[in-house]
Design a protein around this motif. Structure first.
Motif, PDB file in Angstrom:
ATOM      1  N   MET A   1       0.847  -1.169   0.000  1.00 29.87           N
ATOM      2  CA  MET A   1       0.000   0.000   0.000  1.00 29.87           C
ATOM      3  C   MET A   1       0.890   1.229   0.000  1.00 29.87           C
ATOM      4  N   THR A   2       0.554   2.206  -0.779  1.00 30.94           N
ATOM      5  CA  THR A   2       1.340   3.418  -0.919  1.00 30.94           C
ATOM      6  C   THR A   2       1.038   4.386   0.222  1.00 30.94           C
ATOM      7  N   PHE A   3       2.086   5.030   0.745  1.00 30.42           N
ATOM      8  CA  PHE A   3       1.878   6.051   1.772  1.00 30.42           C
ATOM      9  C   PHE A   3       1.115   7.220   1.164  1.00 30.42           C
ATOM     10  N   ILE A   4       0.093   7.648   1.855  1.00 28.81           N
ATOM     11  CA  ILE A   4      -0.695   8.807   1.437  1.00 28.81           C
ATOM     12  C   ILE A   4      -0.810   9.721   2.650  1.00 28.81           C
ATOM     13  N   SER A   5      -0.750  11.007   2.409  1.00 28.53           N
ATOM     14  CA  SER A   5      -0.832  11.956   3.516  1.00 28.53           C
ATOM     15  C   SER A   5      -2.177  11.825   4.238  1.00 28.53           C
ATOM     16  N   HIS A   6      -2.181  12.273   5.464  1.00 31.69           N
ATOM     17  CA  HIS A   6      -3.408  12.220   6.273  1.00 31.69           C
ATOM     18  C   HIS A   6      -4.537  13.003   5.595  1.00 31.69           C
ATOM     19  N   ALA A   7      -4.209  14.160   5.014  1.00 34.99           N
ATOM     20  CA  ALA A   7      -5.233  14.982   4.355  1.00 34.99           C
ATOM     21  C   ALA A   7      -5.877  14.231   3.195  1.00 34.99           C
ATOM     22  N   ILE A   8      -5.075  13.493   2.435  1.00 34.02           N
ATOM     23  CA  ILE A   8      -5.619  12.734   1.313  1.00 34.02           C
ATOM     24  C   ILE A   8      -6.458  11.571   1.824  1.00 34.02           C
ATOM     25  N   GLU A   9      -6.001  10.912   2.875  1.00 35.45           N
ATOM     26  CA  GLU A   9      -6.784   9.815   3.456  1.00 35.45           C
ATOM     27  C   GLU A   9      -8.146  10.309   3.931  1.00 35.45           C
ATOM     28  N   VAL A  10      -8.173  11.487   4.552  1.00 38.91           N
ATOM     29  CA  VAL A  10      -9.437  12.067   5.017  1.00 38.91           C
ATOM     30  C   VAL A  10     -10.330  12.393   3.822  1.00 38.91           C
ATOM     31  N   ALA A  11      -9.757  12.991   2.780  1.00 38.68           N
ATOM     32  CA  ALA A  11     -10.535  13.338   1.597  1.00 38.68           C
ATOM     33  C   ALA A  11     -11.097  12.087   0.916  1.00 38.68           C
ATOM     34  N   LEU A  12     -10.295  11.038   0.827  1.00 37.33           N
ATOM     35  CA  LEU A  12     -10.770   9.788   0.216  1.00 37.33           C
ATOM     36  C   LEU A  12     -11.866   9.134   1.054  1.00 37.33           C
ATOM     37  N   ILE A  47     -13.942  -5.132   0.612  1.00 31.22           N
ATOM     38  CA  ILE A  47     -13.133  -6.274   1.037  1.00 31.22           C
ATOM     39  C   ILE A  47     -13.649  -6.743   2.391  1.00 31.22           C
ATOM     40  N   LYS A  48     -13.414  -7.997   2.673  1.00 29.98           N
ATOM     41  CA  LYS A  48     -13.839  -8.561   3.959  1.00 29.98           C
ATOM     42  C   LYS A  48     -12.847  -8.149   5.037  1.00 29.98           C
ATOM     43  N   ALA A  49     -13.337  -7.962   6.254  1.00 36.36           N
ATOM     44  CA  ALA A  49     -12.485  -7.533   7.372  1.00 36.36           C
ATOM     45  C   ALA A  49     -11.323  -8.486   7.584  1.00 36.36           C
ATOM     46  N   ASN A  50     -11.548  -9.783   7.396  1.00 32.33           N
ATOM     47  CA  ASN A  50     -10.468 -10.751   7.624  1.00 32.33           C
ATOM     48  C   ASN A  50      -9.429 -10.741   6.504  1.00 32.33           C
ATOM     49  N   GLU A  51      -9.671 -10.007   5.426  1.00 33.36           N
ATOM     50  CA  GLU A  51      -8.706  -9.871   4.326  1.00 33.36           C
ATOM     51  C   GLU A  51      -7.956  -8.539   4.377  1.00 33.36           C
ATOM     52  N   LEU A  52      -8.266  -7.716   5.349  1.00 32.14           N
ATOM     53  CA  LEU A  52      -7.689  -6.375   5.425  1.00 32.14           C
ATOM     54  C   LEU A  52      -6.166  -6.405   5.476  1.00 32.14           C
ATOM     55  N   ALA A  53      -5.580  -7.275   6.266  1.00 36.54           N
ATOM     56  CA  ALA A  53      -4.122  -7.320   6.411  1.00 36.54           C
ATOM     57  C   ALA A  53      -3.426  -7.552   5.081  1.00 36.54           C
ATOM     58  N   GLN A  54      -3.946  -8.417   4.242  1.00 40.23           N
ATOM     59  CA  GLN A  54      -3.291  -8.679   2.954  1.00 40.23           C
ATOM     60  C   GLN A  54      -3.358  -7.477   2.025  1.00 40.23           C
ATOM     61  N   HIS A  55      -4.382  -6.633   2.154  1.00 35.31           N
ATOM     62  CA  HIS A  55      -4.498  -5.440   1.319  1.00 35.31           C
ATOM     63  C   HIS A  55      -3.605  -4.317   1.820  1.00 35.31           C
ATOM     64  N   LEU A  56      -3.364  -4.270   3.111  1.00 32.00           N
ATOM     65  CA  LEU A  56      -2.481  -3.249   3.679  1.00 32.00           C
ATOM     66  C   LEU A  56      -1.035  -3.500   3.288  1.00 32.00           C
ATOM     67  N   ALA A  57      -0.711  -4.743   3.014  1.00 27.57           N
ATOM     68  CA  ALA A  57       0.668  -5.093   2.660  1.00 27.57           C
ATOM     69  C   ALA A  57       1.025  -4.708   1.225  1.00 27.57           C
TER      70      ALA A  57
END
Length: 58
Positions: A1-12, A47-57
């Motif tokens: 997952m690409t680092f995104i600024s907090h402001a962009i995360e809030v906007a998304l 995505i399912k909650a139990n799949e979240l970790a694989q998407h964060l990677a």
């Protein structure tokens, strides 16, 4: 997952909430940033909650 600024995360997050509230999972538009125009697309893919970790990677 690409680092995104907090402001962009809030906007998304706000965009996601608006899309869901309007019963859609997709948006596209043209935006201008620093004098250049860009075609932008957003697509929500649940995505399912139990799949979240694989998407964060990613």
């Amino acid at each position: 997952m690409t680092f995104i600024s907090h402001a962009i995360e809030v906007a998304l997050t706000r965009l996601t909430e608006e899309l869901i509230a309007n019963h859609t999972h997709r948006a596209d538009t043209v935006v201008c940033a620093q004098g250049t125009f860009y075609r932008t697309e957003v697509r929500l893919v649940p995505i399912k909650a139990n799949e979240l970790a694989q998407h964060l990677a990613e």
